[in-house]
Design a protein around this motif. Structure first.
Motif, short mmCIF file in Angstrom:
data_model
loop_
_atom_site.label_atom_id
_atom_site.label_comp_id
_atom_site.label_asym_id
_atom_site.label_seq_id
_atom_site.Cartn_x
_atom_site.Cartn_y
_atom_site.Cartn_z
N ARG A 96 -11.58 -16.70 46.38
CA ARG A 96 -10.23 -16.33 46.73
C ARG A 96 -10.05 -16.41 48.23
O ARG A 96 -10.96 -16.17 49.00
N HIS A 97 -8.84 -16.77 48.63
CA HIS A 97 -8.52 -16.89 50.05
C HIS A 97 -8.45 -15.51 50.67
O HIS A 97 -7.99 -14.55 50.04
N THR A 98 -8.89 -15.40 51.91
CA THR A 98 -8.91 -14.10 52.58
C THR A 98 -7.52 -13.50 52.75
O THR A 98 -7.37 -12.29 52.86
N HIS A 126 -15.70 -22.12 55.23
CA HIS A 126 -15.71 -20.80 54.61
C HIS A 126 -15.44 -19.67 55.60
O HIS A 126 -15.03 -18.59 55.21
N VAL A 155 -9.90 -19.90 59.15
CA VAL A 155 -8.62 -20.05 58.46
C VAL A 155 -7.69 -20.83 59.37
O VAL A 155 -7.67 -20.61 60.58
N ARG A 172 -12.30 -16.11 59.96
CA ARG A 172 -11.82 -15.51 58.71
C ARG A 172 -11.65 -14.00 58.82
O ARG A 172 -10.68 -13.44 58.32
N SER A 173 -12.56 -13.32 59.48
CA SER A 173 -12.51 -11.86 59.55
C SER A 173 -11.34 -11.34 60.38
O SER A 173 -10.98 -10.17 60.28
N ASP A 222 -6.33 -11.72 58.86
CA ASP A 222 -5.27 -10.80 58.43
C ASP A 222 -4.60 -10.12 59.62
O ASP A 222 -3.38 -9.97 59.65
#
Length: 183
Positions: A8-10, A98, A101, A158-159, A162
């Motif tokens: 699943r996408h972050t 991975h 984003v 990625r982290s 959001d």
């Protein structure tokens, strides 16, 4: 014990899947192949030339002797294999699909939105189409590339995706920025 992991996408759950793009729009790439290319000592110019000469590659300068190569068409494995074959012993290729984003900000107010948080002169005479730079957007380190007159691509770890998404939405609130996954 066997664990089943969901791919699943972050940003899944934070970004709607089916929003109509407004005049200013932030699109989140659902699947993107991203490979870091590190030139071997003394091979920087040769690697830069090979990356620039292949029209199928989107190579963004990241640091001296380092590029982010991005493809929306190839899988991470195929992009990695193609780069390894193209560059041979002149560079090391590391798949980062991975761990990063890609966000695409478009619209007439894209520069004004980014100017609220990025410490970089985004005027076309200072940051032209095809240029990229590592910058802070708010407090988050990103690779920012200008891919069109009113279009920018942002690659973030990625982290931090959001937090960056929330920051960009706040920066774009005055311009009615819409957000969705890239179709």
């Amino acid at each position: 014990m066997v664990h089943q992991y969901a791919d699943r996408h972050t940003l899944e759950g934070l970004v709607p899947a089916d929003v109509s793009a407004g005049a200013d729009h932030l699109a989140v790439a659902a699947r993107q192949a991203i490979v870091v290319v590190l030139a071997a000592p003394g091979q920087e110019a040769a690697v830069a030339h090979l990356l620039a000469s292949d029209e199928d590659l989107s190579a963004r300068f990241s640091a001296p002797g380092e590029w982010l190569v991005i493809s929306g068409l190839q899988t991470p494995e195929l992009l990695h294999q193609a780069l390894a074959a193209l560059l041979g012993d002149m560079a090391h290729c590391i798949d980062q699909s991975h761990g990063r984003v890609l966000l695409r900000l478009t619209g007439l107010n894209a520069r004004a939105i980014l100017a609220k948080g990025a410490g970089l002169d985004l005027h076309p005479s200072a940051f032209s189409v095809g240029q990229s730079a590592n910058v802070l957007c708010g407090h988050i380190s990103v690779n920012l590339a200008r891919v069109g007159d009113d279009a920018f691509e942002i690659v973030v770890m990625r982290s931090f995706a959001d937090t960056l998404l929330h920051d960009l939405r706040d920066m774009g609130r005055a311009f009615d920025l819409t957000t969705a996954f890239l179709a």
